[in-house]
Scaffold this motif. Structure first.
Motif, PDB file in Angstrom:
ATOM      1  N   PHE A 185      43.468  63.067  59.827  1.00  0.00           N
ATOM      2  CA  PHE A 185      44.225  63.649  60.931  1.00  0.00           C
ATOM      3  C   PHE A 185      45.004  64.845  60.417  1.00  0.00           C
ATOM      4  O   PHE A 185      45.288  64.948  59.225  1.00  0.00           O
ATOM      5  CB  PHE A 185      45.166  62.624  61.580  1.00  0.00           C
ATOM      6  N   GLU A 186      45.318  65.733  61.326  1.00  0.00           N
ATOM      7  CA  GLU A 186      46.074  66.928  60.973  1.00  0.00           C
ATOM      8  C   GLU A 186      47.560  66.658  61.084  1.00  0.00           C
ATOM      9  O   GLU A 186      48.032  66.137  62.089  1.00  0.00           O
ATOM     10  CB  GLU A 186      45.693  68.088  61.887  1.00  0.00           C
ATOM     11  N   VAL A 200      45.743  68.500  56.570  1.00  0.00           N
ATOM     12  CA  VAL A 200      44.868  67.365  56.859  1.00  0.00           C
ATOM     13  C   VAL A 200      45.156  66.223  55.891  1.00  0.00           C
ATOM     14  O   VAL A 200      45.253  66.432  54.679  1.00  0.00           O
ATOM     15  CB  VAL A 200      43.383  67.788  56.781  1.00  0.00           C
ATOM     16  N   GLN A 201      45.316  65.041  56.457  1.00  0.00           N
ATOM     17  CA  GLN A 201      45.579  63.827  55.677  1.00  0.00           C
ATOM     18  C   GLN A 201      44.352  62.915  55.748  1.00  0.00           C
ATOM     19  O   GLN A 201      43.703  62.835  56.792  1.00  0.00           O
ATOM     20  CB  GLN A 201      46.780  63.081  56.259  1.00  0.00           C
ATOM     21  N   HIS A 202      44.072  62.215  54.658  1.00  0.00           N
ATOM     22  CA  HIS A 202      42.978  61.238  54.597  1.00  0.00           C
ATOM     23  C   HIS A 202      43.577  59.946  54.058  1.00  0.00           C
ATOM     24  O   HIS A 202      44.167  59.947  52.970  1.00  0.00           O
ATOM     25  CB  HIS A 202      41.872  61.715  53.667  1.00  0.00           C
ATOM     26  N   HIS A 203      43.439  58.863  54.825  1.00  0.00           N
ATOM     27  CA  HIS A 203      44.000  57.580  54.397  1.00  0.00           C
ATOM     28  C   HIS A 203      43.115  56.427  54.824  1.00  0.00           C
ATOM     29  O   HIS A 203      42.303  56.548  55.742  1.00  0.00           O
ATOM     30  CB  HIS A 203      45.399  57.372  54.997  1.00  0.00           C
ATOM     31  N   ARG A 204      43.339  55.284  54.173  1.00  0.00           N
ATOM     32  CA  ARG A 204      42.743  54.012  54.563  1.00  0.00           C
ATOM     33  C   ARG A 204      43.888  53.110  55.014  1.00  0.00           C
ATOM     34  O   ARG A 204      44.861  52.933  54.282  1.00  0.00           O
ATOM     35  CB  ARG A 204      42.017  53.368  53.384  1.00  0.00           C
ATOM     36  N   LEU A 259      46.371  55.554  65.034  1.00  0.00           N
ATOM     37  CA  LEU A 259      45.498  55.839  66.169  1.00  0.00           C
ATOM     38  C   LEU A 259      44.269  56.582  65.656  1.00  0.00           C
ATOM     39  O   LEU A 259      44.241  57.819  65.647  1.00  0.00           O
ATOM     40  CB  LEU A 259      46.239  56.675  67.219  1.00  0.00           C
ATOM     41  N   PRO A 260      43.243  55.846  65.201  1.00  0.00           N
ATOM     42  CA  PRO A 260      42.080  56.490  64.581  1.00  0.00           C
ATOM     43  C   PRO A 260      41.404  57.533  65.457  1.00  0.00           C
ATOM     44  O   PRO A 260      40.783  58.455  64.947  1.00  0.00           O
ATOM     45  CB  PRO A 260      41.125  55.326  64.315  1.00  0.00           C
ATOM     46  N   GLN A 261      41.554  57.415  66.773  1.00  0.00           N
ATOM     47  CA  GLN A 261      40.912  58.351  67.691  1.00  0.00           C
ATOM     48  C   GLN A 261      41.662  59.670  67.814  1.00  0.00           C
ATOM     49  O   GLN A 261      41.121  60.637  68.331  1.00  0.00           O
ATOM     50  CB  GLN A 261      40.748  57.703  69.074  1.00  0.00           C
ATOM     51  N   ASP A 262      42.893  59.755  67.335  1.00  0.00           N
ATOM     52  CA  ASP A 262      43.690  60.977  67.453  1.00  0.00           C
ATOM     53  C   ASP A 262      43.336  61.975  66.343  1.00  0.00           C
ATOM     54  O   ASP A 262      43.319  61.614  65.165  1.00  0.00           O
ATOM     55  CB  ASP A 262      45.186  60.670  67.375  1.00  0.00           C
ATOM     56  N   ARG A 263      43.092  63.205  66.713  1.00  0.00           N
ATOM     57  CA  ARG A 263      42.824  64.272  65.751  1.00  0.00           C
ATOM     58  C   ARG A 263      44.121  64.728  65.080  1.00  0.00           C
ATOM     59  O   ARG A 263      44.166  65.043  63.904  1.00  0.00           O
ATOM     60  CB  ARG A 263      42.160  65.453  66.455  1.00  0.00           C
ATOM     61  N   TYR A 265      51.073  58.994  64.872  1.00  0.00           N
ATOM     62  CA  TYR A 265      51.119  58.074  63.738  1.00  0.00           C
ATOM     63  C   TYR A 265      52.598  57.879  63.415  1.00  0.00           C
ATOM     64  O   TYR A 265      53.243  58.789  62.903  1.00  0.00           O
ATOM     65  CB  TYR A 265      50.407  58.663  62.526  1.00  0.00           C
ATOM     66  N   VAL A 266      53.137  56.726  63.739  1.00  0.00           N
ATOM     67  CA  VAL A 266      54.566  56.469  63.543  1.00  0.00           C
ATOM     68  C   VAL A 266      54.729  55.588  62.309  1.00  0.00           C
ATOM     69  O   VAL A 266      54.211  54.476  62.258  1.00  0.00           O
ATOM     70  CB  VAL A 266      55.190  55.789  64.787  1.00  0.00           C
TER      71      VAL A 266
END
Length: 163
Positions: free
Chosen positions: A50-51, A57-61, A137-141, A146-147
């Protein structure tokens, strides 16, 4: 009917306890939950990108239960006499830093939007015990909903008419 998972119980916090999330509003069983409590639900794992406005851009599991499962266990007070009553319910999420996000029940309901929104108990193989769960919210770009450090979720179906 959707299975609601484990029953909710009230937890009394102490100084050494993990961060606490308060579930309030139009619920049969309001509760106070911790990250260890969230581990009682089936865990879902997602990889997201997500941006972020401040760090790109962030990448997480993430790993944790579905928000829908947790809220269903709290017993949202849908009126069985009103057709599709659950469609009028809002979900307000607040983080420890004051960040807020708003979702609709229909967005997370398996009969409607079916968004796989998580209350993450872990990020990148690290437990979130001390800081509290994270709304994912995986569907959010964009990462704005993301709180982090979620400390309150209010379910509201009683707001007044707009004029």
């Amino acid at each position: 009917m959707v299975s609601c998972g484990p029953a909710l119980t009230e937890r009394v916090a102490d100084a050494a306890a993990p961060a606490v999330l308060a579930l309030t509003g139009d619920l049969e069983r309001p509760a106070r939950l911790t990250v260890p409590d969230l581990l009682a639900w089936p865990q879902h794992r997602v990889r997201v990108s997500f941006e972020c406005a401040t760090s790109g851009v962030q990448h997480h599991r993430f790993e944790g239960p579905l928000l829908h499962d947790v809220l269903c266990a709290a017993g949202p007070q849908f009126d069985p006499g009103r057709r599709k009553d659950r469609l009028r319910f809002l979900i307000a999420v607040t983080g420890a830093d004051g960040h807020h996000a708003l979702l609709s029940w229909a967005e997370i309901d398996p009969d409607f939007g079916r968004a796989p929104v998580l209350l993450a108990a872990g990020i990148d193989d690290t437990a979130l015990d001390g800081s509290g769960p994270q709304l994912v919210l995986p569907q959010d770009r964009c990462g704005a909903r993301y709180v982090s450090g979620v400390n309150a979720i209010r379910v509201d179906g009683r707001y007044g008419p707009w004029t």
